[in-house]
Design a protein around this motif. Structure first.
Motif, PDB file in Angstrom:
ATOM      1  N   VAL A  50       0.835  -1.168   0.038  1.00  0.00           N
ATOM      2  CA  VAL A  50      -0.028  -0.070   0.019  1.00  0.00           C
ATOM      3  C   VAL A  50       0.963   1.133   0.171  1.00  0.00           C
ATOM      4  N   ARG A  51       0.382   2.367   0.066  1.00  0.00           N
ATOM      5  CA  ARG A  51       0.929   3.638  -0.057  1.00  0.00           C
ATOM      6  C   ARG A  51       1.471   3.684   1.692  1.00  0.00           C
ATOM      7  N   ASP A  52       2.647   4.410   1.958  1.00  0.00           N
ATOM      8  CA  ASP A  52       3.151   4.270   3.132  1.00  0.00           C
ATOM      9  C   ASP A  52       2.201   5.198   4.050  1.00  0.00           C
ATOM     10  N   ASP A  53       1.320   6.188   3.612  1.00  0.00           N
ATOM     11  CA  ASP A  53       0.606   6.940   4.496  1.00  0.00           C
ATOM     12  C   ASP A  53      -0.535   6.211   4.787  1.00  0.00           C
ATOM     13  N   ASP A  54      -1.058   5.071   4.328  1.00  0.00           N
ATOM     14  CA  ASP A  54      -1.996   4.245   4.657  1.00  0.00           C
ATOM     15  C   ASP A  54      -1.768   3.151   5.719  1.00  0.00           C
TER      16      ASP A  54
HETATM   17 ZN    ZN Z   1       3.494   8.605   1.206  1.00  0.00          ZN
END
Ligand code: ZN
Ligand code: ATP
Length: 295
Positions: A50-54
């Motif tokens: 996934v995207r790191d922010d998630d």
């Molecule tokens: Zn990110």
């Protein structure tokens, strides 16, 4: 049989090293090119890409039980969702990659010299939570302009007087005629777990995996050192070997004054150490990588 889910970054600065760490820990996945989900082939452990922010949210919500993400992202997400104070992520192991700093930087030509000079100014950042915390800690009131990218060009566009952005080498700052003023946060990749306690069987699986990951971490730093040394300088030589406990001493055929020394060095072995060893009379110094370790 319970299964664990681990969230890692799909692509970006942490992606390859996160996957490599898990594979070195003995996990194999049925890779699928574009799907977000890789099924664990040899262990009941699956991967979510996934995207790191998630990643922090996936852990807090219990979708995944483990995740690898920069401390910067984890802290920021927790500050942004401050309402859920009960649901902090639990940091488990610093992973030794993805090192960076969240820096406060100002234009080279600025009159801003110290934190109080920022009073009433505008700060551009993708990290509003960490920036607000820094401002509060320094007793400064300033406007935060939240941008999702290209933060470093905000001062030259006239949309901000200073920035708070991630830096690893400083090249980007210099290229944009900015200079660092303060470190807001130091960060590296960290293994986190979900805040909730899991069923006993799942906790046991997680603990086993953790031991393996710790072993891989240790093995990467650990070296096996072999050398020949004058018998009367053994104490000196043992002191130089970084993080070595009790070296194995072996006699050398036909050389009563010299011995072979074998040691497990649990800290990084630098060229400087080898030079010191040589100066202390060591010869035939070999430094070997350690593939696996179980302490
Ligand atoms: Zn990110
Ligand atoms: P995604 O598409 O997953 O959201 P991203 O663009 O947010 O990716 P990357 O640039 O891949 O993220 O960076 C991921 C993490 O790598 C950062 O959050 C930080 O922890 C770390 N990192 C290490 N060095 C740097 C750097 N020089 N600049 C930015 N991030 C860095």
């Amino acid at each position: 049989m319970p299964r664990l889910k681990i969230a890692i970054q799909k692509s970006g600065r942490l992606a390859d090293k996160s996957l490599a760490l898990l594979e070195r820990s003995g996990l194999q996945f049925a890779r699928s090119k574009d799907k977000l989900f890789w099924y664990g082939r040899n262990q009941p452990v699956d991967l979510l890409l996934v995207r790191d922010d998630d990643i922090p949210r996936l852990l807090v919500e219990g979708v995944c039980q483990l995740g690898i993400v920069g401390e910067n992202v984890a802290e920021e997400k927790l500050l942004e969702s401050r309402c859920r104070t009960d649901a902090g992520l639990e940091p488990l192991i610093r992973l030794g990659f993805g090192h960076c700093r969240l820096m406060l930087a100002v234009p080279e030509s600025t009159t801003i010299r110290q934190p109080t000079d920022l009073e009433g100014k505008r700060l551009a950042t993708s990290y509003p939570g960490l920036t607000r915390r820094w401002l509060e800690q320094h007793g400064v009131e300033a406007d935060i302009v939240t941008l999702n990218g290209a933060v470093e060009i905000a001062p030259s566009l006239g949309t901000a007087d200073a920035i708070v952005d991630l830096v690893s080498t400083g090249t980007t700052l210099r290229a944009n005629h900015l200079k660092a003023m303060d470190t807001v946060m130091e960060s590296q990749a960290m293994l986190y777990r979900c805040p909730d306690r899991l069923a006993d069987e799942t906790e046991a699986l997680l603990a086993k995996l953790l031991l393996r990951i710790q072993g891989v971490q240790q093995a990467m730093e650990t070296k096996y050192v072999m050398l020949h040394a004058p018998r009367d300088r053994l104490a000196e030589i043992s002191d130089i070997l970084p993080g070595a406990e009790s070296p194995t001493i072996l006699s050398l055929e036909g050389q009563p004054d010299r011995v072979a020394v074998h040691a497990v060095c649990t800290e990084q072995v630098f060229w400087e150490h080898l030079e010191e060893l040589k100066a202390a009379g060591a010869s035939a110094v070999l430094v070997l990588p350690v593939e696996k370790m179980l302490a």
